[in-house]
Write an enzyme that holds these catalytic residues in place. Structure first.
Site, PDB file in Angstrom:
ATOM      1  N   HIS A 282     -39.610 -77.755 -17.062  1.00  0.00           N
ATOM      2  CA  HIS A 282     -40.300 -78.782 -16.968  1.00  0.00           C
ATOM      3  C   HIS A 282     -41.721 -78.210 -17.132  1.00  0.00           C
ATOM      4  O   HIS A 282     -42.718 -78.876 -17.910  1.00  0.00           O
ATOM      5  CB  HIS A 282     -40.192 -79.345 -15.631  1.00  0.00           C
ATOM      6  N   GLU A 283     -42.270 -77.149 -16.484  1.00  0.00           N
ATOM      7  CA  GLU A 283     -43.445 -76.611 -16.342  1.00  0.00           C
ATOM      8  C   GLU A 283     -43.700 -76.073 -17.910  1.00  0.00           C
ATOM      9  O   GLU A 283     -45.043 -76.089 -18.509  1.00  0.00           O
ATOM     10  CB  GLU A 283     -43.857 -75.635 -15.536  1.00  0.00           C
TER      11      GLU A 283
ATOM     12  N   HIS B 239     -45.095 -78.828 -20.071  1.00  0.00           N
ATOM     13  CA  HIS B 239     -46.558 -78.931 -19.868  1.00  0.00           C
ATOM     14  C   HIS B 239     -47.265 -77.965 -20.752  1.00  0.00           C
ATOM     15  O   HIS B 239     -48.396 -78.357 -21.313  1.00  0.00           O
ATOM     16  CB  HIS B 239     -47.114 -79.001 -18.335  1.00  0.00           C
TER      17      HIS B 239
END
Length: 310
Positions: free
Chosen positions: A223-224, A227
């Site tokens: 997920h990170e 980003h």
């Protein structure tokens, strides 16, 4: 739930029926993660602790869209697996042993494998251009850095001392994050004004085989890193255009918790499709998330070419 997640759950000795029962209980009752307690898992999700990455406002989103437009044509699309990202992992601990955050090499290798599976489409999503190559692992014993908070002096000190490589290098920091956070990241367009702060920070126990159930299959990093490659949350902007600036992720009013079925928070003819709860950029349990979309792959590709390619 995809094959990788089923395998990892089975390896822990947790029967799927038992897992499902516990998941429901966690949604309804007290939720404890990393010695922090919330009234329920939904309360944890609503608190924002699932991801500390900053929210991008409309002005910045438009600036990014304008800057990346020159790479938006099909002639700029790079093929699957054609971009190798060097990865430097910085294990910040307060002493030896996993109980002190000293993540073993085996779990770090598993984490890199999770990233490669997710970004290659092996878990069920689209095959993106990105693959991840572990360059090095370093270990630092520092109790102040170990308990770093988002935007803290401890974070800036740790990154200032440890970060390696240029804009294309992914630096992952593992630590015992303050405030109950699972992780956070910087966006590609932030690199030029603050290169030292660039990277991904994750809770040490969120790596595969860690203790941060149900966020211990390694998808906090997935997920990170999304980003870090330019993706917003699937619920960015709620039911308002342009949402997450990706056309093939249905609009979503708020973050999902657990692994809900038939969730549809943006209804009506203008908002087709159920909420993308299985998308890596939602807040669902690790066992529920398994895909990036073609639109997300394109967005990551254009952001990488704009901000992270030499």
């Amino acid at each position: 739930m995809n094959i990788r997640h089923l395998t990892l759950l089975a390896a822990t000795g947790l029967a799927l029926s038992q897992f499902a029962t516990q998941a429901v209980a966690a949604e309804e009752g007290p939720f404890i993660l990393n010695n922090h307690s919330w009234q329920s898992k939904l309360a944890f999700i609503q608190s924002g602790a699932r991801c500390g990455t900053r929210q991008v406002d409309d002005i910045e989103a438009r600036e990014v869209a304008a800057a990346t437009a020159r790479f938006s044509g099909p002639e700029f699309a790079r093929t699957s697996g054609s971009v190798t990202i060097p990865v430097y992992v910085h294990v910040i601990n307060k002493g030896t042993g996993i109980e002190n955050g000293d993540v073993p090499e085996s779990q770090i290798i598993d984490q890199i494998n999770v990233l490669n599976e997710a970004y290659s489409g092996a878990t069920g999503g689209v095959d993106t251009p990105f693959r991840f190559d572990l360059v090095s692992i370093d270990r630092t014993t520092n109790s102040t850095w170990y308990n770093m908070a988002y935007g803290s002096s401890a974070e800036s000190q740790a990154k200032g001392a440890l970060r390696q490589g240029g804009a294309d290098a992914l630096n992952i920091y593992t630590a015992n994050l303050s405030g109950g956070l699972l992780g956070w990241a910087t966006f590609p367009n932030s690199y030029s004004r603050s290169p030292t702060m660039d990277g991904v920070v994750i809770l040490f126990s969120s790596v595969p085989g860690g203790s941060a159930t149900p966020y211990n299959l390694g998808d906090t990093a997935t997920h990170e890193v999304g980003h870090w490659l330019g993706l917003y949350h699937t619920f960015q902007g709620a039911c308002r255009n342009p949402g997450d600036s990706v056309s093939d992720t249905p609009f979503e009013r708020s973050a999902a918790s657990g692994c809900p079925t038939n969730r549809d928070t943006c209804t009506g003819s203008r908002f087709p499709g159920l909420d993308p709860v299985t998308n890596f950029m939602d807040y669902s349990d690790d066992s529920c998330m398994f895909q990036f979309t073609a639109g997300q792959s394109t967005r990551m590709d254009t952001q990488h070419q704009t901000y992270r390619s030499n």
